[in-house]
Write a protein that holds these residues in place. Structure first.
Motif, mmCIF file in Angstrom:
data_model
loop_
_atom_site.group_PDB
_atom_site.id
_atom_site.type_symbol
_atom_site.label_atom_id
_atom_site.label_comp_id
_atom_site.label_asym_id
_atom_site.label_seq_id
_atom_site.Cartn_x
_atom_site.Cartn_y
_atom_site.Cartn_z
ATOM 1 N N LEU A 101 -25.017 63.556 54.515
ATOM 2 C CA LEU A 101 -24.484 64.177 53.511
ATOM 3 C C LEU A 101 -24.543 65.386 54.577
ATOM 4 O O LEU A 101 -23.110 66.670 54.085
ATOM 5 N N ALA A 102 -24.614 65.875 55.424
ATOM 6 C CA ALA A 102 -24.377 67.091 56.034
ATOM 7 C C ALA A 102 -22.769 66.795 56.899
ATOM 8 O O ALA A 102 -22.342 67.957 56.603
ATOM 9 N N GLY A 103 -22.422 65.535 56.929
ATOM 10 C CA GLY A 103 -21.442 65.414 57.854
ATOM 11 C C GLY A 103 -19.946 65.507 56.121
ATOM 12 O O GLY A 103 -19.627 66.555 57.209
ATOM 13 N N ASP A 104 -20.813 65.325 55.644
ATOM 14 C CA ASP A 104 -19.787 65.514 54.584
ATOM 15 C C ASP A 104 -19.228 67.024 53.601
ATOM 16 O O ASP A 104 -18.446 67.180 53.947
ATOM 17 N N ALA A 140 -19.625 69.246 55.622
ATOM 18 C CA ALA A 140 -19.076 70.170 57.187
ATOM 19 C C ALA A 140 -17.334 69.514 56.871
ATOM 20 O O ALA A 140 -16.548 70.520 57.292
ATOM 21 N N GLU A 141 -17.139 68.539 56.498
ATOM 22 C CA GLU A 141 -16.040 67.711 55.940
ATOM 23 C C GLU A 141 -15.013 68.495 55.088
ATOM 24 O O GLU A 141 -13.657 69.377 54.637
ATOM 25 N N ARG A 142 -16.172 68.734 53.740
ATOM 26 C CA ARG A 142 -15.375 69.552 53.287
ATOM 27 C C ARG A 142 -15.288 71.311 53.290
ATOM 28 O O ARG A 142 -14.179 71.548 52.812
ATOM 29 N N ARG A 160 -12.356 71.761 54.863
ATOM 30 C CA ARG A 160 -10.592 71.443 54.149
ATOM 31 C C ARG A 160 -10.470 72.850 54.027
ATOM 32 O O ARG A 160 -9.919 72.864 52.830
#
Lengths: 111, 169
Positions: B23-26, B28-30, B33
């Motif tokens: 979840l933390a990775g997702d 950070a990714e958004r 972007r």
């Protein structure tokens, strides 16, 4: 016909997004897909909560993916629908179609 | 590429959110972007609330056991107090047995409540009675304490076996 697992409205949306995305189904595209369809913001935490419940029901499986610098070195988690998952979504669709059929208020677009 | 997401929000997510890192990775990714800081904070607070709700859903049985043991403790305390056989020692022994019966999860979560409960009771008595002199152990109290002392090892033994069967450490 085996009795389908009960799916909430949101779980059904998540299942459809997972099926639609195929091999690219992880948190980010799943949430974007739902946001595109509904037109409103989705809390990623609730997407993961729904995915955990779907996994407990045996409707999806998951596997770890690659970690990227964009994600702060954290791995992705990819989801795939199981045969049971696809069958349950099909059953849910059939049930909805039966309920929707013959409703002039919905078919005509007038509330 | 944008700078890293708000540190405080990420810390809160790691501390109070789901254990998995995805979840933390997702998020950070958004964020990288182009999502805003406000969006990131909304997502983190939402994820924490969802996590609490999911924990409650998963631990419903443990919560019920904890609540029942709590009810027992309070009832026992009031009953023995009303009968005049109350003593902190007896209440502590039976309370411990009740909490152990409640099983691993609720035992550990209830243990904190248990100490808070005792601390509040002691504070209340200190304020209301000004001293502990009012308490005089009766013969019945002593007898009851001895019975509890005799039964307690058996209860603890059974509780330990029950916890081991459940796969608890």
């Amino acid at each position: 016909m085996a009795s389908p697992t009960s799916l909430s409205g949101f779980e059904l949306m998540v299942m459809l997004a997972v099926i639609r995305l195929g091999d690219e189904a992880y948190g980010v595209p799943i949430s974007e897909e739902i946001e595109r369809s509904t037109g409103s913001e989705v809390v990623l935490g609730s997407v993961y909560a729904a995915l955990t419940r779907l996994q407990e029901k045996g409707l999806v499986t998951s596997e770890l993916g690659e970690a990227t610098s964009e994600r702060g070195g954290r791995a992705k988690k990819y989801f795939r629908p199981t045969a049971k998952g696809v069958r349950d979504v099909r059953d849910a669709r059939r049930a909805f179609m039966k309920l929707w059929r013959g409703l002039p208020q919905i078919e005509g677009g007038n509330a | 590429m944008r700078t890293s997401p708000p540190r405080l929000a990420t810390r809160l997510l790691v501390r109070f959110g789901p254990r998995e890192e995805f979840l933390a990775g997702d998020l950070a990714e958004r964020y990288a972007r182009g999502k805003s800081r406000a969006w990131y904070w909304r997502q983190v607070l939402g994820a924490i609330l969802v996590n609490i709700a999911e924990e409650l859903r998963a631990g419903k049985a443990a919560l019920l056991r904890g609540w029942l043991s709590w009810l027992y403790l309070e009832t026992f305390w009031n009953l023995t107090e009303a009968l005049g056989v109350w003593s902190p020692f007896v209440a502590f022994l039976t309370g411990s047995a009740a909490l152990r019966w409640a099983g691993k999860r609720s035992y550990y979560s209830s243990k904190k409540e248990f100490y808070v409960f005792f601390a509040m009771k002691f504070l209340y008595m200190s304020v209301v009675y000004q001293s502990w002199d009012y308490y005089r152990p009766s013969a019945m109290d002593v007898a009851f304490g001895l019975i509890v002392l005799a039964v307690a090892p058996a209860v603890f033994f059974l509780a330990r076996r029950f916890r081991r069967d459940e796969g608890c450490p």
